[in-house]
Design an enzyme around this catalytic site. Structure first.
Site, PDB file in Angstrom:
ATOM      1  N   TYR A 105       4.212  15.598  21.357  1.00  0.00           N
ATOM      2  CA  TYR A 105       4.138  16.002  19.873  1.00  0.00           C
ATOM      3  C   TYR A 105       3.374  17.373  20.028  1.00  0.00           C
ATOM      4  O   TYR A 105       3.813  18.001  19.085  1.00  0.00           O
ATOM      5  CB  TYR A 105       3.468  14.968  19.066  1.00  0.00           C
ATOM      6  N   SER A 117       1.043  21.137  13.021  1.00  0.00           N
ATOM      7  CA  SER A 117      -0.162  19.987  12.950  1.00  0.00           C
ATOM      8  C   SER A 117      -1.248  20.613  13.307  1.00  0.00           C
ATOM      9  O   SER A 117      -1.529  21.827  14.147  1.00  0.00           O
ATOM     10  CB  SER A 117       0.238  18.892  13.948  1.00  0.00           C
TER      11      SER A 117
END
Length: 271
Positions: free
Chosen positions: A176, A163
């Protein structure tokens, strides 16, 4: 293939008629974790259009998995849909074994399954929540890759989904973001380890993309979901990610390993 998943988000597009397949993955055996929705579904449809046989692993959404199967088969490709849990080592091994039993091996592994949950402060993150993020997002990549490598040969490709948050941080997504940073390190190290075996390992780092995973912000801060955008002024679409995975899966990227392909609408990536 377009779908409306929530009134606060734009219609989600997984593949467009403009994408023309060229048999870049003809008869290749592809396994995609988290392949039933979002980026995973887009990847499944794009590799199917390129002639691959496509296996997807989904966690619990049978309806979403069915739609992806239908999409794969509409592309004229063979589909294998498997239910399992990437947080569980045995489940990951069983998934790999099911693909091998059907097709004899794996040529492309896409580790895409993941979860995210926002927290306003560190104090809000429980031990179980912290471990849950690593179990799904990182442990699952290790378990599935370890099992798949027994059935992957020279010329095979492993693609992990990290990400933009691993490179720029995100104050609301600390667990995350930590897992996505771990994926970056794992990808680079594994790429070096597998060079002599002729297996390439790369990753894609999406920016904000219109997928189901973003709906966690709906109850946390609805305005964040409404205003989520890249410097282009919008969220990305899954169909804009699919070709990046195709590139890393096929021979077009034969001299590419240990790399991060940033698809983020102009967001700065520090590495």
């Amino acid at each position: 293939m377009t779908e409306k998943i929530d009134d606060l988000m734009p219609p989600v597009e997984y593949i467009t008629e403009d994408y023309k397949g060229a048999n870049k993955l003809k008869d290749k055996r592809v396994l995609i974790t988290g392949g039933d929705s979002g980026i995973g579904r887009a990847v499944a449809l794009h590799v199917a259009r390129e002639g691959a046989r496509v296996a997807i692993l989904y966690h619990s959404d049978e309806d979403s998995a069915r739609k992806t199967r239908e999409g794969i088969e509409a592309e004229g490709a063979e589909a294998l849909v498997l239910q399992g849990d990437t947080a569980d080592s045995t489940s990951c091994t069983d998934t790999v074994n099911a693909v091998v039993a059907k097709w004899g091996g794996i040529d492309v592994l896409v580790n895409n399954a993941g979860l995210q949950k926002p927290y306003a402060s560190q104090e809000d993150i429980s031990d179980d929540d912290w471990r849950m993020h690593f179990a799904v997002n990182m442990d699952g990549i290790f378990y599935t890759t370890r099992a798949a490598l027994n059935h992957m040969g020279e010329g095979a490709s492993i693609i992990n989904t990290t990400s933009i948050n691993a490179f720029v941080g995100n104050a609301d997504l600390v667990p995350y973001t930590a897992t996505k940073g771990a994926i970056v390190g794992y990808t680079r190290a594994l790429a070096l380890q597998l060079i002599d075996r002729g297996i390439r390992v790369n990753e894609v780092a999406p920016g904000p993309v219109a997928t189901e995973i973003q709906l966690v912000f709906k109850d946390y801060d609805e305005d964040m979901l409404k205003n989520m955008a890249s410097p282009m002024g919008r969220m990305g679409q899954p169909y804009e990610l699919g070709p990046a995975y195709v590139f890393l899966a096929c021979r077009d990227s034969s001299f590419v390993t240990g790399q991060t392909l940033h698809v983020n609408g102009g967001m700065i990536a520090n590495g």
